[in-house]
Design a protein around this motif. Structure first.
Motif, PDB file in Angstrom:
ATOM      1  N   ALA A 145       8.327 -55.888  14.346  1.00 22.78           N
ATOM      2  CA  ALA A 145       8.180 -54.616  13.637  1.00 22.78           C
ATOM      3  C   ALA A 145       9.543 -54.021  13.281  1.00 22.78           C
ATOM      4  CB  ALA A 145       7.389 -53.634  14.499  1.00 22.78           C
ATOM      5  N   ALA A 146      10.495 -54.063  14.219  1.00 26.25           N
ATOM      6  CA  ALA A 146      11.832 -53.534  13.950  1.00 26.25           C
ATOM      7  C   ALA A 146      12.515 -54.326  12.837  1.00 26.25           C
ATOM      8  CB  ALA A 146      12.679 -53.568  15.225  1.00 26.25           C
ATOM      9  N   ALA A 147      12.312 -55.639  12.833  1.00 25.60           N
ATOM     10  CA  ALA A 147      12.906 -56.474  11.783  1.00 25.60           C
ATOM     11  C   ALA A 147      12.351 -56.120  10.412  1.00 25.60           C
ATOM     12  CB  ALA A 147      12.651 -57.952  12.093  1.00 25.60           C
ATOM     13  N   GLU A 148      11.041 -55.890  10.327  1.00 27.73           N
ATOM     14  CA  GLU A 148      10.432 -55.533   9.047  1.00 27.73           C
ATOM     15  C   GLU A 148      10.965 -54.202   8.529  1.00 27.73           C
ATOM     16  OE1 GLU A 148       8.478 -57.409   7.113  1.00 27.73           O
ATOM     17  OE2 GLU A 148       8.976 -58.944   8.597  1.00 27.73           O
ATOM     18  N   ILE A 149      11.157 -53.246   9.431  1.00 33.68           N
ATOM     19  CA  ILE A 149      11.702 -51.946   9.030  1.00 33.68           C
ATOM     20  C   ILE A 149      13.130 -52.101   8.517  1.00 33.68           C
ATOM     21  CG2 ILE A 149      12.472 -49.702   9.943  1.00 33.68           C
ATOM     22  CD1 ILE A 149      10.000 -49.766  11.747  1.00 33.68           C
ATOM     23  N   LEU A 150      13.915 -52.905   9.206  1.00 31.04           N
ATOM     24  CA  LEU A 150      15.296 -53.139   8.770  1.00 31.04           C
ATOM     25  C   LEU A 150      15.330 -53.827   7.399  1.00 31.04           C
ATOM     26  CD1 LEU A 150      16.852 -54.318  12.151  1.00 31.04           C
ATOM     27  CD2 LEU A 150      17.472 -52.249  10.906  1.00 31.04           C
ATOM     28  N   LYS A 151      14.438 -54.765   7.174  1.00 34.37           N
ATOM     29  CA  LYS A 151      14.407 -55.467   5.891  1.00 34.37           C
ATOM     30  C   LYS A 151      14.054 -54.523   4.747  1.00 34.37           C
ATOM     31  CE  LYS A 151      13.147 -60.030   7.749  1.00 34.37           C
ATOM     32  NZ  LYS A 151      12.082 -61.055   7.844  1.00 34.37           N
ATOM     33  N   VAL A 152      13.048 -53.669   4.981  1.00 32.86           N
ATOM     34  CA  VAL A 152      12.661 -52.708   3.943  1.00 32.86           C
ATOM     35  C   VAL A 152      13.803 -51.739   3.669  1.00 32.86           C
ATOM     36  CG1 VAL A 152      11.105 -50.793   3.392  1.00 32.86           C
ATOM     37  CG2 VAL A 152      10.193 -52.885   4.430  1.00 32.86           C
ATOM     38  N   GLY A 153      14.434 -51.250   4.717  1.00 39.12           N
ATOM     39  CA  GLY A 153      15.530 -50.291   4.549  1.00 39.12           C
ATOM     40  C   GLY A 153      16.759 -50.879   3.907  1.00 39.12           C
ATOM     41  N   SER A 154      16.910 -52.217   3.972  1.00 39.77           N
ATOM     42  CA  SER A 154      18.097 -52.852   3.395  1.00 39.77           C
ATOM     43  C   SER A 154      18.011 -52.985   1.883  1.00 39.77           C
ATOM     44  CB  SER A 154      18.291 -54.246   4.005  1.00 39.77           C
ATOM     45  OG  SER A 154      17.267 -55.129   3.581  1.00 39.77           O
ATOM     46  N   GLN A 155      16.831 -52.780   1.324  1.00 41.18           N
ATOM     47  CA  GLN A 155      16.662 -52.909  -0.119  1.00 41.18           C
ATOM     48  C   GLN A 155      17.188 -51.658  -0.806  1.00 41.18           C
ATOM     49  OE1 GLN A 155      12.624 -54.058  -1.078  1.00 41.18           O
ATOM     50  NE2 GLN A 155      12.445 -55.218   0.833  1.00 41.18           N
ATOM     51  N   SER A 156      18.153 -51.828  -1.673  1.00 41.36           N
ATOM     52  CA  SER A 156      18.844 -50.697  -2.285  1.00 41.36           C
ATOM     53  C   SER A 156      17.953 -49.864  -3.180  1.00 41.36           C
ATOM     54  CB  SER A 156      20.045 -51.196  -3.105  1.00 41.36           C
ATOM     55  OG  SER A 156      19.610 -52.110  -4.101  1.00 41.36           O
ATOM     56  N   ASP A 157      16.822 -50.434  -3.631  1.00 40.68           N
ATOM     57  CA  ASP A 157      15.959 -49.689  -4.540  1.00 40.68           C
ATOM     58  C   ASP A 157      14.903 -48.882  -3.805  1.00 40.68           C
ATOM     59  OD1 ASP A 157      14.763 -52.014  -3.629  1.00 40.68           O
ATOM     60  OD2 ASP A 157      13.412 -52.129  -5.357  1.00 40.68           O
ATOM     61  N   LYS A 158      14.962 -48.871  -2.482  1.00 31.41           N
ATOM     62  CA  LYS A 158      13.985 -48.116  -1.708  1.00 31.41           C
ATOM     63  C   LYS A 158      14.698 -47.126  -0.802  1.00 31.41           C
ATOM     64  CE  LYS A 158      10.102 -51.326  -1.558  1.00 31.41           C
ATOM     65  NZ  LYS A 158       9.071 -51.912  -0.693  1.00 31.41           N
ATOM     66  N   SER A 159      14.135 -45.952  -0.711  1.00 33.16           N
ATOM     67  CA  SER A 159      14.709 -44.951   0.180  1.00 33.16           C
ATOM     68  C   SER A 159      14.262 -45.236   1.608  1.00 33.16           C
ATOM     69  CB  SER A 159      14.234 -43.549  -0.221  1.00 33.16           C
ATOM     70  OG  SER A 159      12.832 -43.471  -0.138  1.00 33.16           O
ATOM     71  N   VAL A 160      15.024 -44.741   2.543  1.00 26.98           N
ATOM     72  CA  VAL A 160      14.684 -44.941   3.947  1.00 26.98           C
ATOM     73  C   VAL A 160      13.473 -44.084   4.287  1.00 26.98           C
ATOM     74  CG1 VAL A 160      15.474 -44.722   6.313  1.00 26.98           C
ATOM     75  CG2 VAL A 160      17.066 -45.430   4.538  1.00 26.98           C
ATOM     76  N   SER A 161      12.393 -44.711   4.656  1.00 25.67           N
ATOM     77  CA  SER A 161      11.202 -43.966   5.040  1.00 25.67           C
ATOM     78  C   SER A 161      11.086 -43.958   6.553  1.00 25.67           C
ATOM     79  CB  SER A 161       9.955 -44.614   4.428  1.00 25.67           C
ATOM     80  OG  SER A 161       9.814 -45.938   4.889  1.00 25.67           O
ATOM     81  N   GLY A 162      10.435 -42.954   7.066  1.00 28.24           N
ATOM     82  CA  GLY A 162      10.195 -42.883   8.498  1.00 28.24           C
ATOM     83  C   GLY A 162      10.959 -41.786   9.202  1.00 28.24           C
TER      84      GLY A 162
END
Length: 674
Positions: A145-162
């Protein structure tokens, strides 16, 4: 066409990973999550995995730096989660005050035990990485789960959610806690007593928002198991004993029921937990042994055959040996400083030191392998660390009993107390090793999935252990001075019902004292052992013939822990199950369902952190007040008539229900940014 490999997974990547700013941020998060876990662990006997909230906070803060990346964020959460897990040492070390051996927490001894035990936990799991992380299909729930969150957050076109969910949960829980335990305008729970024939029982509801969050995280299986434990205790044993036994003269039935629960039923729960812990280790024995064999084979592999991939380089044997030597010297020194006040002959003192350190390291090595496997199988938050502690205190007590008996220690004044304290001290080292080895594998799984360099992660874990160790003793002292523990109140006239329960520490202390004396009611322990065997059989039947389970350890905790603490846990678990069912009924795809559940996980983590940090802050205010001649409720704004009335309970219930409603809204609400 083959999909392109993410940039951060390349072996020749040169990105900042183990940075000064990352370690400083990790240190700050370490302090916050360690304090939170210490408070929660002493209050209810549970700690929570801080990996996911730490990852979200790290991404939100480091995003302001242009060259921040997924690997640096991973290092921050690695450090913070390690120290948060290290706080589980509180499951045993408060026993030093409960038996009166310490008057407060010795800073240097608590620091060295925590740091050395935690660092050994890191070292002992390094050989297990390839077998249990790289070449294993274990699920590692928090790590993935932590890895998936890090992967999503690493994408420059997406804002940090959560971050919003964590902050809102923290603010709500801290306000509710301040109103409840600071201003005292809200009650912390509602308790209804019912006569059953000539006996008595109760049905309490605790209003803790943090425990609702913890219940959401532990899930429906453990929640229902705890509910079964509550029913066994309060619909079975307590009514039975209050009907068949006679209350003391002038003792109310409510007080009599509490006495039966404390003196008999909790021991039954302890016996059931012990059986569950032994059974868990038996079931894990084969896969753990297989994993160790594979790791040893990897160590003996010729150097030219080993992969030199960046993502497959552990700390060198030389570095591991150097750190181990430093930890060994630290443990020998702290054990010597612990034993020397007993004024024993030097030969006996050195024997206790050497035996204690060897015992802690040997048992620690084996439990490290077991805990590493448990982390991969069921996750850090669900691992039965308490069961490991129970086995460790029994083994340590038996060894120390043999030593003390051969040296005639029991004939000396305070001999029993010294023997008990030595067993508790040894167990605290073992538990520190177990906790970190459990967390270490989860973090290494996260790192494996995001392309981290293992040796850098292992260094971050070592740093996290050291930083967390500096926090534990001061927070423990603060909470002790403000609230006290069962049987260890710092001031006369304090309300024992307001003390922090420290359930595992109280249990392990009771077991150790029972081994060194004849005062323990073994009859009820044996009843619990028999009940534990029945629960193990029932769980086996369920898991083999149905898709359901009834974890025996959770049932044992349901019997052992106070019911007012467990009802919000059960409510949180049931709420999580119903929300999950509602999400699936919406015909959402699995990715959307997981995103909604992730918001719930982060909000739940915020509730835990918010209430826990407020508890620590209020403890500081109480200590300052008492130190300057004030009372223990310096912020209270209510009259005694108001506090004894029904209004605080009704207001507390209303706020509790509103918080649950908002929790449901957070999980179910759709948002384009998630």
């Amino acid at each position: 066409m083959k999909s392109e490999e993410p940039e951060y997974m390349r072996h020749d990547l040169k990105l900042p990973e183990l940075t000064v700013r990352g370690m400083l941020l990790g240190a700050v998060l370490t302090i916050i999550f360690t304090a939170s876990n210490v408070y929660l662990g002493l209050k209810v006997g549970l700690t929570f995995s801080s990996a996911i909230p730490a990852a979200v906070i790290s991404m939100a803060i480091l995003r302001m730096c242009r060259d921040a990346n997924i690997l640096e964020n991973n290092m921050v959460q690695t450090q913070a989660s390690a120290a948060g897990t290290l706080s589980a040492i509180i499951f045993v070390i408060p026993g030093m005050l409960m038996i009166g051996y310490w008057q407060d927490f010795e800073f240097c001894q608590t620091l060295i035990v925590s740091a050395c035990g935690g660092c050994l936990g890191v070292l002992f799991t390094i050989p297990l990485r390839r077998a249990m992380v790289v070449h294993s299909d274990l699920p590692y729930p928090e790590g993935v789960a932590a890895a998936e969150i890090l992967k999503v957050g690493s994408q420059s076109d997406k804002s940090v959610s959560g971050l919003k969910e964590i902050m809102s949960g923290g603010i709500i829980a801290s306000i509710v806690s301040f109103l409840t335990n600071g201003l005292y305008v809200l009650s912390s729970g509602l308790s209804m007593w019912f006569p059953i024939g000539k006996g008595m029982t109760q049905f309490p509801i605790g209003y803790s928002t943090a425990l609702v969050g913890a219940g959401y995280l532990i899930g429906i299986t453990s929640g229902i198991a705890m509910l079964v434990g509550i029913l066994i205790a309060w619909a079975g044993f307590v009514p039975y004993y209050t009907i068949t036994e006679i209350a003391a003269e002038n003792q109310t039935m409510q007080a009599f029921a509490q006495t039966m629960y404390s003196e008999r039923v909790r021991l039954i729960g302890a016996g059931a937990m012990g059986v569950a812990a032994v059974w868990t280790l038996i079931t894990l024995a084969k896969p753990v042994i297989d994993g160790v064999k594979e790791s040893l084979a990897a160590v003996r592999m010729p150097q030219q055959e080993k992969s030199k991939h960046r993502m497959d380089i552990d700390m060198s044997v030389k570095s591991v040996g150097l750190v181990f030597l430093i930890m060994l010297v630290g443990l020998l020194g702290v054990f010597y400083s612990f034993v020397i006040p007993a004024n024993l002959p030097i030969s006996q003192t050195l024997t206790f030191v050497i035996v204690g350190v060897i015992l802690a390291i040997l048992i620690g090595f084996f439990v490290a392998a077991a805990c590493a496997y448990m982390a991969g199988l069921i996750g850090t938050s669900s691992s039965p660390i308490s069961g490991i502690g129970i086995l460790a205190i029994i083994i340590s007590s038996l060894v120390m009993f043999a030593l003390c008996n051969s040296f005639g220690i029991f004939d000396l004044p305070g001999g029993d107390k010294f023997a008990t304290a030595t067993a508790i001290f040894t167990t605290s080292i073992i538990l520190a090793i177990a906790c970190i080895s459990n967390d270490n594998m989860q973090d290494l799984k996260t790192g494996f999935l995001v392309g981290a360099t293992p040796w850098r992660q292992q260094v971050a874990l070592l740093l996290g252990c050291v930083v967390g160790a500096f926090v534990i003793a001061p927070v423990l002292n603060l909470l002790y001075e403000a609230y006290g523990f069962p049987g260890a109140l710092p001031r006369e006239g304090m309300d024992p019902n307001a003390a922090l329960a420290a359930p595992q520490a109280a249990l392990m202390t009771t077991i150790a004292q029972g081994i060194f004396s004849s005062q323990l009611e073994w009859k009820y322990i044996f009843i619990g052992i028999g009940l534990g065997v029945v629960l193990v059989v029932i769980n086996l039947m369920l898991t083999r013939s149905t898709r359901y389970a009834l974890p025996p350890l959770a049932v044992g905790m349901g019997i052992y822990l106070p019911p007012s603490v467990q009802t919000p846990l059960v409510i949180g678990a049931v709420m999580g199950y119903l929300l999950d069912k509602k999400l699936h009924n919406r015909n959402l795809n699995e990715e959307s369902v997981q995103e909604h559940k992730r918001k719930g996980t982060l909000f739940a983590s915020g509730l835990i952190v918010g209430e826990s940090i407020m508890g620590v802050l209020l403890a500081a205010i109480i200590v300052v007040s008492v130190s300057n001649g004030g009372d223990e409720m310096p912020l209270s704004i209510v009259t005694e008539e108001f506090s004894n009335g029904i209004m605080p309970e009704l207001l507390g219930l209303i706020i509790f229900v509103l918080t649950i409603g908002y929790f449901c809204k957070i999980v179910l609400h759709s948002n384009r940014n998630v």
